[in-house]
Design an enzyme around this catalytic site. Sequence first.
Site, PDB file in Angstrom:
ATOM      1  N   HIS A  82      -3.171  39.548  -0.814  1.00 46.28           N
ATOM      2  CA  HIS A  82      -2.907  40.894  -0.290  1.00 46.28           C
ATOM      3  C   HIS A  82      -1.597  40.977   0.474  1.00 46.28           C
ATOM      4  O   HIS A  82      -1.156  40.019   1.114  1.00 46.28           O
ATOM      5  CB  HIS A  82      -4.079  41.414   0.542  1.00 46.28           C
ATOM      6  N   ASP A  84      -0.799  43.181   2.961  1.00 48.42           N
ATOM      7  CA  ASP A  84      -0.816  43.645   4.346  1.00 48.42           C
ATOM      8  C   ASP A  84      -1.179  42.552   5.336  1.00 48.42           C
ATOM      9  O   ASP A  84      -1.769  41.528   4.974  1.00 48.42           O
ATOM     10  CB  ASP A  84      -1.783  44.818   4.510  1.00 48.42           C
ATOM     11  N   ASP A 145      -1.920  35.129   6.656  1.00 48.57           N
ATOM     12  CA  ASP A 145      -2.980  35.934   6.060  1.00 48.57           C
ATOM     13  C   ASP A 145      -2.367  37.281   5.644  1.00 48.57           C
ATOM     14  O   ASP A 145      -2.292  38.193   6.450  1.00 48.57           O
ATOM     15  CB  ASP A 145      -4.084  36.134   7.093  1.00 48.57           C
ATOM     16  N   GLU A 179      -6.023  45.161   2.389  1.00 47.93           N
ATOM     17  CA  GLU A 179      -7.216  44.320   2.478  1.00 47.93           C
ATOM     18  C   GLU A 179      -7.753  44.274   3.896  1.00 47.93           C
ATOM     19  O   GLU A 179      -8.969  44.268   4.108  1.00 47.93           O
ATOM     20  CB  GLU A 179      -6.881  42.897   1.999  1.00 47.93           C
ATOM     21  N   GLU A 180      -6.855  44.253   4.873  1.00 48.66           N
ATOM     22  CA  GLU A 180      -7.266  44.073   6.260  1.00 48.66           C
ATOM     23  C   GLU A 180      -8.036  45.270   6.820  1.00 48.66           C
ATOM     24  O   GLU A 180      -8.693  45.154   7.852  1.00 48.66           O
ATOM     25  CB  GLU A 180      -6.049  43.785   7.143  1.00 48.66           C
ATOM     26  N   ASP A 202      -6.965  33.567  -0.217  1.00 46.94           N
ATOM     27  CA  ASP A 202      -6.983  34.268   1.064  1.00 46.94           C
ATOM     28  C   ASP A 202      -7.851  33.551   2.091  1.00 46.94           C
ATOM     29  O   ASP A 202      -8.238  34.134   3.098  1.00 46.94           O
ATOM     30  CB  ASP A 202      -7.497  35.706   0.837  1.00 46.94           C
ATOM     31  N   HIS A 384      -4.667  36.616  12.592  1.00 52.14           N
ATOM     32  CA  HIS A 384      -4.663  37.867  13.361  1.00 52.14           C
ATOM     33  C   HIS A 384      -4.241  37.678  14.815  1.00 52.14           C
ATOM     34  O   HIS A 384      -4.504  38.538  15.646  1.00 52.14           O
ATOM     35  CB  HIS A 384      -6.040  38.560  13.337  1.00 52.14           C
TER      36      HIS A 384
END
Length: 413
Positions: A82, A84, A145, A179-180, A202, A384
């Site tokens: 992904h 994002d 990520d 995705e997030e 991922d 994150h």
Amino acid sequence: MSEIKDKMLQRFMEYVKFDTQSDDEAVSVPTTEGQFVFARYLEQKLREMGLTEIVLDDKGYLYATLPANCSRELPTVGFIAHLDTSPDMSGKDVKPRVVEAYDGGDIVLDGDAGIVLSTADFPEVKDYVGHDLVVTDGHTLLGADDKAGIAEIVSAIAYLQQHPEIEHGKVRIAFNPDEEVGRGAHKFDVPLFGCDWAYTVDGSCEGEIEFENFNAGSATFKIQGRNVHPGYAKGKMLNALRVANAIVEAVPAEESPECTEGYEGFYHLMGINGGVDSASVSYIIRDHSKDIFEHRMKFMGEVAQQINNRYGEGTVTLDLKVQYRNMREMVEPKMFIIELAKSAMQQAGVEPRVKPIRGGTDGAQLSFMGLPCPNLFAGGINFHSRYEFVSVQVMEKAVMTIVKIIEGVAKGC
């Protein structure tokens, strides 16, 4: 460093400089323009590599093909990552740097600001002694990520192009937005992708293979109170915030994320909003077991009824939604794709670690859209957060795992 490793790292260091945070409040697709900027950049790079069937649609989904180099009829396998990064922390002006041959001590990210990747707070970093670690300056997340996943997929394709002696069938790759914020699969064109199965790249730690995820739902209790002047409120006021407190007390505190692990599910209190006149209480609900998940969803309805019995019918209305389901039931009929990934990892010098996801992936939704899609490790740790890092050596093993999967398809493994 090997040539493949150098170019992989170069790609990753370039990718993380794109600001691609998604926005869970936005209704556009993608939710942020930065994701489209990154997708256009990748589209150009894939064209320069000579890939075919390249499509970047108006929603920010990018698809491409590495054509087969043999005439035999082979399954088409896909790899997905992904675009994002998480809204949880800024992904703007990421300043990555490489800590070469990490020595096992604390890593100072910003000495002036006192930001340190501490071994006391994050003991897992000591598992990477001797590795080259990519870290931030402590003021943003890193974006491994899932830009590590993108770099690994592109690098695996480049490796196969450089080694035409490795026989392979048609390989499809795709990079998707959002995705997030849980929307990565919503506009994914499975028929256009045209794969027999795929893998999202991922995951986190080296060797992870994930094909079990939570069944997921949400519950929002909307509370209608009754506000009157507090000096004259006896027998009249219904304080919506007190009703909210009663809802929270009715849900088992011992079944919350901070009290559970492994296959244990939970009720996660996400927010209490409002005032005396009206309020809301929101939860997310998770469980690997389909039966227990359904019981949890039913229980929330029972809580709403219990509160209405106590405070009066209509005090609470409940909005209950299923978000995604456990992909295991869709992957189990094709367990050879898990065995293929395990074999590929072993050939790449990786010990496979099959584990459940305490969350969800795009692959969970894609599996129920007809594309069985387990998740593979990408190498990032502390996603994150400002303390996110990734091992260059683990990323290289992820590249070789992808290569070995593709090679294994051709060998009939």
